[in-house]
Design a protein around this motif. Structure first.
Motif, PDB file in Angstrom:
ATOM      1  N   HIS A   1     135.957  60.022  61.411  1.00  0.00           N
ATOM      2  CA  HIS A   1     134.585  60.535  61.308  1.00  0.00           C
ATOM      3  C   HIS A   1     134.462  62.024  61.555  1.00  0.00           C
ATOM      4  O   HIS A   1     133.397  62.585  61.396  1.00  0.00           O
ATOM      5  CB  HIS A   1     133.668  59.792  62.283  1.00  0.00           C
TER       6      HIS A   1
ATOM      7  N   LEU B   1     113.049  59.143  55.920  1.00  0.00           N
ATOM      8  CA  LEU B   1     112.035  58.622  55.007  1.00  0.00           C
ATOM      9  C   LEU B   1     111.370  57.393  55.620  1.00  0.00           C
ATOM     10  O   LEU B   1     110.133  57.276  55.662  1.00  0.00           O
ATOM     11  CB  LEU B   1     112.670  58.281  53.652  1.00  0.00           C
ATOM     12  N   PHE B   2     112.212  56.503  56.151  1.00  0.00           N
ATOM     13  CA  PHE B   2     111.696  55.269  56.753  1.00  0.00           C
ATOM     14  C   PHE B   2     110.762  55.574  57.930  1.00  0.00           C
ATOM     15  O   PHE B   2     109.660  55.032  58.034  1.00  0.00           O
ATOM     16  CB  PHE B   2     112.882  54.403  57.209  1.00  0.00           C
TER      17      PHE B   2
ATOM     18  N   LYS C   1     138.676  55.179  64.755  1.00  0.00           N
ATOM     19  CA  LYS C   1     137.491  55.342  63.914  1.00  0.00           C
ATOM     20  C   LYS C   1     136.945  56.770  64.037  1.00  0.00           C
ATOM     21  O   LYS C   1     136.535  57.382  63.047  1.00  0.00           O
ATOM     22  CB  LYS C   1     136.430  54.333  64.340  1.00  0.00           C
TER      23      LYS C   1
ATOM     24  N   LYS D   1     128.515  64.791  56.468  1.00  0.00           N
ATOM     25  CA  LYS D   1     128.708  63.338  56.577  1.00  0.00           C
ATOM     26  C   LYS D   1     127.508  62.638  57.198  1.00  0.00           C
ATOM     27  O   LYS D   1     127.276  61.461  56.964  1.00  0.00           O
ATOM     28  CB  LYS D   1     129.947  63.049  57.425  1.00  0.00           C
TER      29      LYS D   1
ATOM     30  N   LYS E   1     120.259  50.069  52.904  1.00  0.00           N
ATOM     31  CA  LYS E   1     119.134  49.193  53.235  1.00  0.00           C
ATOM     32  C   LYS E   1     117.866  49.978  53.536  1.00  0.00           C
ATOM     33  O   LYS E   1     116.791  49.646  53.049  1.00  0.00           O
ATOM     34  CB  LYS E   1     119.488  48.330  54.452  1.00  0.00           C
ATOM     35  N   PHE E   2     118.022  51.047  54.336  1.00  0.00           N
ATOM     36  CA  PHE E   2     116.832  51.790  54.731  1.00  0.00           C
ATOM     37  C   PHE E   2     116.145  52.449  53.537  1.00  0.00           C
ATOM     38  O   PHE E   2     114.928  52.486  53.455  1.00  0.00           O
ATOM     39  CB  PHE E   2     117.175  52.841  55.778  1.00  0.00           C
ATOM     40  N   LEU E   3     116.979  52.936  52.619  1.00  0.00           N
ATOM     41  CA  LEU E   3     116.419  53.560  51.426  1.00  0.00           C
ATOM     42  C   LEU E   3     115.639  52.527  50.614  1.00  0.00           C
ATOM     43  O   LEU E   3     114.511  52.772  50.175  1.00  0.00           O
ATOM     44  CB  LEU E   3     117.555  54.171  50.599  1.00  0.00           C
TER      45      LEU E   3
ATOM     46  N   ASN F   1     124.483  49.001  51.280  1.00  0.00           N
ATOM     47  CA  ASN F   1     124.824  50.222  51.999  1.00  0.00           C
ATOM     48  C   ASN F   1     123.620  51.124  52.224  1.00  0.00           C
ATOM     49  O   ASN F   1     123.675  52.056  52.998  1.00  0.00           O
ATOM     50  CB  ASN F   1     125.893  51.023  51.235  1.00  0.00           C
TER      51      ASN F   1
ATOM     52  N   LEU G   1     108.402  49.823  50.682  1.00  0.00           N
ATOM     53  CA  LEU G   1     107.230  50.122  51.512  1.00  0.00           C
ATOM     54  C   LEU G   1     106.333  51.172  50.856  1.00  0.00           C
ATOM     55  O   LEU G   1     105.099  51.043  50.865  1.00  0.00           O
ATOM     56  CB  LEU G   1     107.669  50.633  52.890  1.00  0.00           C
TER      57      LEU G   1
ATOM     58  N   PRO H   1     117.721  58.786  54.533  1.00  0.00           N
ATOM     59  CA  PRO H   1     116.924  57.576  54.325  1.00  0.00           C
ATOM     60  C   PRO H   1     116.179  57.160  55.588  1.00  0.00           C
ATOM     61  O   PRO H   1     115.050  56.668  55.518  1.00  0.00           O
ATOM     62  CB  PRO H   1     117.966  56.515  53.951  1.00  0.00           C
TER      63      PRO H   1
ATOM     64  N   ARG I   1     127.598  52.933  62.560  1.00  0.00           N
ATOM     65  CA  ARG I   1     128.618  53.534  61.699  1.00  0.00           C
ATOM     66  C   ARG I   1     129.626  54.338  62.505  1.00  0.00           C
ATOM     67  O   ARG I   1     130.810  54.329  62.219  1.00  0.00           O
ATOM     68  CB  ARG I   1     127.974  54.449  60.663  1.00  0.00           C
TER      69      ARG I   1
ATOM     70  N   ILE J   1     114.361  49.557  51.632  1.00  0.00           N
ATOM     71  CA  ILE J   1     113.153  49.121  52.345  1.00  0.00           C
ATOM     72  C   ILE J   1     112.077  50.204  52.232  1.00  0.00           C
ATOM     73  O   ILE J   1     110.901  49.907  51.987  1.00  0.00           O
ATOM     74  CB  ILE J   1     113.469  48.846  53.835  1.00  0.00           C
ATOM     75  N   SER J   2     112.497  51.468  52.368  1.00  0.00           N
ATOM     76  CA  SER J   2     111.531  52.570  52.313  1.00  0.00           C
ATOM     77  C   SER J   2     110.851  52.638  50.952  1.00  0.00           C
ATOM     78  O   SER J   2     109.633  52.820  50.865  1.00  0.00           O
ATOM     79  CB  SER J   2     112.235  53.903  52.586  1.00  0.00           C
TER      80      SER J   2
ATOM     81  N   ILE K   1     107.432  57.004  56.878  1.00  0.00           N
ATOM     82  CA  ILE K   1     106.501  55.959  56.457  1.00  0.00           C
ATOM     83  C   ILE K   1     105.896  55.262  57.671  1.00  0.00           C
ATOM     84  O   ILE K   1     104.675  55.088  57.768  1.00  0.00           O
ATOM     85  CB  ILE K   1     107.211  54.927  55.554  1.00  0.00           C
TER      86      ILE K   1
END
Lengths: 178, 161
Positions: free
Chosen positions: A177, B50-51, A173, B40, A9-11, A7, A17, B47, B131, A13-14, B54
């Motif tokens: 949201h 942050l990415f 959906k 939300k 992934k970016f965190l 959930n 890196l 994140p 999402r 990968i960051s 970088i």
């Protein structure tokens, strides 16, 4: 743990890196953090009024109005409204998504909402004027007119990609949201 | 803060006042909803910031200039499109960079491809769009903008040949 990683992934990968960059040259790490800080600060400056507007939009625009203005039967009027809402906007594209959710929830048509996002991303007026000043009128217009034609074409064909159930699922959906 | 920043604060502020005068409860409910959608969005956004922070530490304007420079040709086009698609830059960084690239001799098509993709194609958007809408919708919109960038390159080549 596994779920957390997938959930975020970016965190993940960051962080990897950042560790790699720290080994290569710690200055990259400092610069990365400084860049991130700047982005967060500039977002926190511009984004609050946008969310106030999203909230007011949600509270005051009745579902019936939205269906008439941008719903399935709205035709060219719906696209025109999507264009105007996208063009008269400011702020990062990412702020357009929550507003798009409110539109979908209240019965706006998917094609119109995706067109609105496309216009917001590239053709919002503050950006267009800024482009004129930086790139010159001609170059900016060549870019913008071509993109406008591409977006209109894409919006007209967008719903052909989905089944009726899939299109209805967007509305469900969206309700979760917003 | 930029001019549009002031304008949007002005509009939001005045509408908020009007709304309060008309119906206090409805206004508070609206504000609460706006707040909820903001909260939300944060776990998706932070994140990604942050990415991108970088990425921009490595892919600096100087780096981009070196890739899109004079007579970079086909390779320059490919680099322009791919850097533009991966990274995300605020417009007030991207367009002056475009101007600088043109002034230092980069060709129009390379710069156009970079600018269009940097504005409308991106993993940052993709991750959030997936999402909110769906994977298919996210791929569709990013792909449309990418095809748009290719068309812009073609048109620019004709206009500036």
């Amino acid at each position: 743990m596994k779920k957390f990683v997938s959930n975020n992934k970016f965190l993940m990968i960051s962080i990897i890196l950042l560790i790699v960059l720290s080994v290569i040259d710690i200055n990259y790490t400092y610069r990365s953090i400084e860049n991130t800080r700047q982005q967060i600060v500039s977002m926190l400056i511009i984004v609050p009024p946008i969310f106030v507007l999203i909230g007011l939009f949600d509270a005051w625009v009745p579902r019936q109005t939205m269906i008439v203005m941008m719903g399935k039967e709205s035709g060219i009027k719906g696209m025109a409204i999507a264009f105007v809402l996208g063009a008269f906007s400011a702020g990062p594209t990412i702020a357009a998504f929550p507003l798009a959710m409110v539109m979908l929830k209240k019965g706006a048509r998917y094609a119109n909402v995706i067109f609105f996002i496309m216009v917001w991303s590239s053709l919002k007026l503050p950006i267009v004027f800024y482009q004129f000043s930086q790139l010159g009128f001609q170059f900016a217009m060549v870019i913008n007119l071509t993109m406008l034609l591409v977006f209109i074409t894409a919006a007209l064909f967008a719903e052909k990609l989905y089944t009726t159930e899939q299109l209805d699922a967007f509305e469900e959906k969206a309700a979760q949201h917003s | 803060m930029s001019i549009e920043g002031y304008i949007i604060y002005g509009i939001a502020g005045s509408l908020l006042l009007v709304s309060f005068a008309k119906d206090k409860d409805k206004t508070l409910a609206g504000l609460k909803k706006g707040m909820t959608s903001f909260v939300k969005l944060m776990p998706v956004l932070l994140p990604l910031f942050l990415f991108v922070g970088i990425l921009l530490a490595v892919v600096t304007p100087a780096f981009i200039s070196s890739l899109l420079g004079e007579e970079s040709g086909m390779i320059g086009l490919i680099f322009g499109l791919s850097i533009g698609s991966i990274t995300f830059m605020p417009p007030f960084v991207a367009f002056p960079l475009g101007k600088e690239l043109l002034e230092s001799g980069a060709a129009y098509p390379q710069v156009a491809g970079f600018l269009v993709t940097v504005m409308s194609v991106g993993i940052v958007y993709y991750a959030a769009e997936r999402r909110y809408f769906s994977r298919k919708s996210a791929i569709f919109r990013n792909l449309v903008s990418f095809i748009g960038a290719l068309l812009v390159i073609a048109v620019v080549m004709v206009v500036y040949s």
